[in-house]
Motif scaffolding. Structure first.
Motif, PDB file in Angstrom:
ATOM      1  N   GLN A 202      21.236  38.064   5.455  1.00 15.26           N
ATOM      2  CA  GLN A 202      20.485  36.441   4.808  1.00 15.26           C
ATOM      3  C   GLN A 202      21.430  35.859   5.459  1.00 15.26           C
ATOM      4  O   GLN A 202      20.751  33.861   5.372  1.00 15.26           O
ATOM      5  CB  GLN A 202      20.135  36.987   3.702  1.00 15.26           C
ATOM      6  CG  GLN A 202      18.798  38.328   2.916  1.00 15.26           C
ATOM      7  CD  GLN A 202      19.216  38.064   1.332  1.00 15.26           C
ATOM      8  OE1 GLN A 202      19.939  37.815   0.157  1.00 15.26           O
ATOM      9  NE2 GLN A 202      17.481  37.821   1.034  1.00 15.26           N
ATOM     10  N   PHE A 203      22.594  35.750   6.222  1.00 15.34           N
ATOM     11  CA  PHE A 203      23.885  34.179   6.245  1.00 15.34           C
ATOM     12  C   PHE A 203      24.238  34.395   7.810  1.00 15.34           C
ATOM     13  O   PHE A 203      23.781  35.687   8.239  1.00 15.34           O
ATOM     14  CB  PHE A 203      24.735  35.383   5.313  1.00 15.34           C
ATOM     15  CG  PHE A 203      24.498  35.085   3.833  1.00 15.34           C
ATOM     16  CD1 PHE A 203      24.970  33.603   3.160  1.00 15.34           C
ATOM     17  CD2 PHE A 203      24.077  35.821   3.087  1.00 15.34           C
ATOM     18  CE1 PHE A 203      24.478  33.855   2.234  1.00 15.34           C
ATOM     19  CE2 PHE A 203      23.032  35.540   1.972  1.00 15.34           C
ATOM     20  CZ  PHE A 203      23.694  35.019   1.442  1.00 15.34           C
ATOM     21  N   PHE A 204      24.158  33.578   8.363  1.00 14.58           N
ATOM     22  CA  PHE A 204      24.163  33.830  10.271  1.00 14.58           C
ATOM     23  C   PHE A 204      26.059  33.229   9.786  1.00 14.58           C
ATOM     24  O   PHE A 204      26.153  31.853   9.468  1.00 14.58           O
ATOM     25  CB  PHE A 204      23.769  31.942  10.698  1.00 14.58           C
ATOM     26  CG  PHE A 204      24.381  32.458  11.879  1.00 14.58           C
ATOM     27  CD1 PHE A 204      24.043  33.147  12.720  1.00 14.58           C
ATOM     28  CD2 PHE A 204      24.347  31.038  12.311  1.00 14.58           C
ATOM     29  CE1 PHE A 204      25.371  32.789  14.354  1.00 14.58           C
ATOM     30  CE2 PHE A 204      24.867  30.266  13.430  1.00 14.58           C
ATOM     31  CZ  PHE A 204      25.736  31.628  14.049  1.00 14.58           C
ATOM     32  N   VAL A 205      26.577  33.577  10.297  1.00 18.77           N
ATOM     33  CA  VAL A 205      28.492  33.128  10.107  1.00 18.77           C
ATOM     34  C   VAL A 205      29.051  33.089  11.488  1.00 18.77           C
ATOM     35  O   VAL A 205      28.594  33.313  12.805  1.00 18.77           O
ATOM     36  CB  VAL A 205      29.445  34.206   9.761  1.00 18.77           C
ATOM     37  CG1 VAL A 205      30.710  33.390   9.537  1.00 18.77           C
ATOM     38  CG2 VAL A 205      29.149  34.670   8.463  1.00 18.77           C
ATOM     39  N   ALA A 206      28.701  31.391  12.002  1.00 22.31           N
ATOM     40  CA  ALA A 206      29.772  30.482  12.806  1.00 22.31           C
ATOM     41  C   ALA A 206      30.687  30.047  12.670  1.00 22.31           C
ATOM     42  O   ALA A 206      31.538  29.028  11.967  1.00 22.31           O
ATOM     43  CB  ALA A 206      28.475  28.777  13.385  1.00 22.31           C
ATOM     44  N   GLU A 207      31.071  31.077  13.403  1.00 25.49           N
ATOM     45  CA  GLU A 207      33.299  30.702  13.837  1.00 25.49           C
ATOM     46  C   GLU A 207      33.145  29.382  14.181  1.00 25.49           C
ATOM     47  O   GLU A 207      32.137  29.132  15.418  1.00 25.49           O
ATOM     48  CB  GLU A 207      33.370  31.882  14.221  1.00 25.49           C
ATOM     49  CG  GLU A 207      33.344  33.361  13.706  1.00 25.49           C
ATOM     50  CD  GLU A 207      33.840  33.723  12.864  1.00 25.49           C
ATOM     51  OE1 GLU A 207      35.792  32.327  12.192  1.00 25.49           O
ATOM     52  OE2 GLU A 207      33.512  34.410  11.613  1.00 25.49           O
ATOM     53  N   PRO A 208      34.222  29.545  14.476  1.00 23.64           N
ATOM     54  CA  PRO A 208      35.273  27.927  14.907  1.00 23.64           C
ATOM     55  C   PRO A 208      34.649  27.361  16.784  1.00 23.64           C
ATOM     56  O   PRO A 208      34.663  28.928  17.023  1.00 23.64           O
ATOM     57  CB  PRO A 208      35.965  27.837  14.629  1.00 23.64           C
ATOM     58  CG  PRO A 208      36.735  28.548  13.426  1.00 23.64           C
ATOM     59  CD  PRO A 208      35.547  29.506  13.770  1.00 23.64           C
ATOM     60  N   GLY A 209      33.580  26.156  16.786  1.00 24.82           N
ATOM     61  CA  GLY A 209      33.172  26.333  17.988  1.00 24.82           C
ATOM     62  C   GLY A 209      32.147  27.176  18.544  1.00 24.82           C
ATOM     63  O   GLY A 209      31.782  27.080  19.982  1.00 24.82           O
TER      64      GLY A 209
END
Length: 222
Positions: A202-209
């Protein structure tokens, strides 16, 4: 290293309740809900608020939805965690852990249960009356709601939306726009999972960059 929350003003009380339940005390930065009317303005506001956060904050929990594309093609030097929903309404309509980007029904106007006067047909009418006489204002309001048949109160269980005065107010709101009043189930589950670190599909995790894209929200499992 630390964590902060970037939240839409609409969800302020829900974020506070989620933090209380999960035992967290992250600092919260708020987005002006009025900017939802223009996704580009909201996008600029998001960039500005995140850029102003202290350098030690390396993870931002976004208590928002995709907001009409306000997050599209953005990238940051911090980790961003966002519910994979189109907006705050769908966020509150979730009652389980199943991924659904949009749970709204056509012809339904949704109200959160914490304050019947916060964002409602009545407040829209009152704002119209600032520029039009009441008869013309009502005509414009009727045009806006011509395709709506229901006014739905989202019952997350966080507030008492069955209290007599509350029911009278939302019934009046429904009558103002010629709609049937209904209560629909919802929950604070997604915000609790967000602040509690339970980031599933249910979530999107956008790492740095990592650039955030439309497909990250609306393309099935991520």
């Amino acid at each position: 290293m630390s964590t902060a929350i970037l939240a839409c003003e609409t969800l302020a009380d829900y974020v506070a309740l989620a933090q209380k339940k999960e035992g967290t005390d992250y600092p919260v930065f708020y987005l002006n809900r009025r900017l939802h009317e223009n996704p580009e303005n909201m996008k600029n506001h998001i960039v500005s608020e995140i850029s102003k956060m202290p350098e030690e904050i390396d993870t931002v929990l976004a208590a928002t939805g995709f907001c009409g594309g306000a997050w599209d093609k953005l990238s940051f030097d911090r980790r961003i965690v966002i519910p994979r929903v189109d907006d705050c309404v769908t966020l509150l309509l979730h009652t389980d852990d199943t991924y659904h980007p949009d749970l709204k029904k056509l012809g339904h106007f949704y109200m959160t249960e914490w304050d019947p006067d916060y964002f409602s047909p009545q407040t829209m009418f009152d704002q119209l009356c600032e520029n039009f006489d009441p008869e013309d204002a009502k005509e414009v309001l009727d045009m806006w709601f011509a395709n709506y048949s229901h006014l739905d109160v989202i019952d997350t269980g966080c507030f008492d939306c069955y209290e007599r005065k509350y029911v009278a107010k939302v019934q009046s709101q429904a009558e103002l726009i010629g709609c049937m009043l209904e209560y629909v189930p919802g929950s604070n589950r997604i915000l609790e999972k967000l602040v509690g670190g339970r980031w599933d599909e249910q979530f999107f995790v956008a790492e740095p960059g990592r650039q955030i894209l439309y497909g990250d929200f609306f393309a099935g499992k991520c």
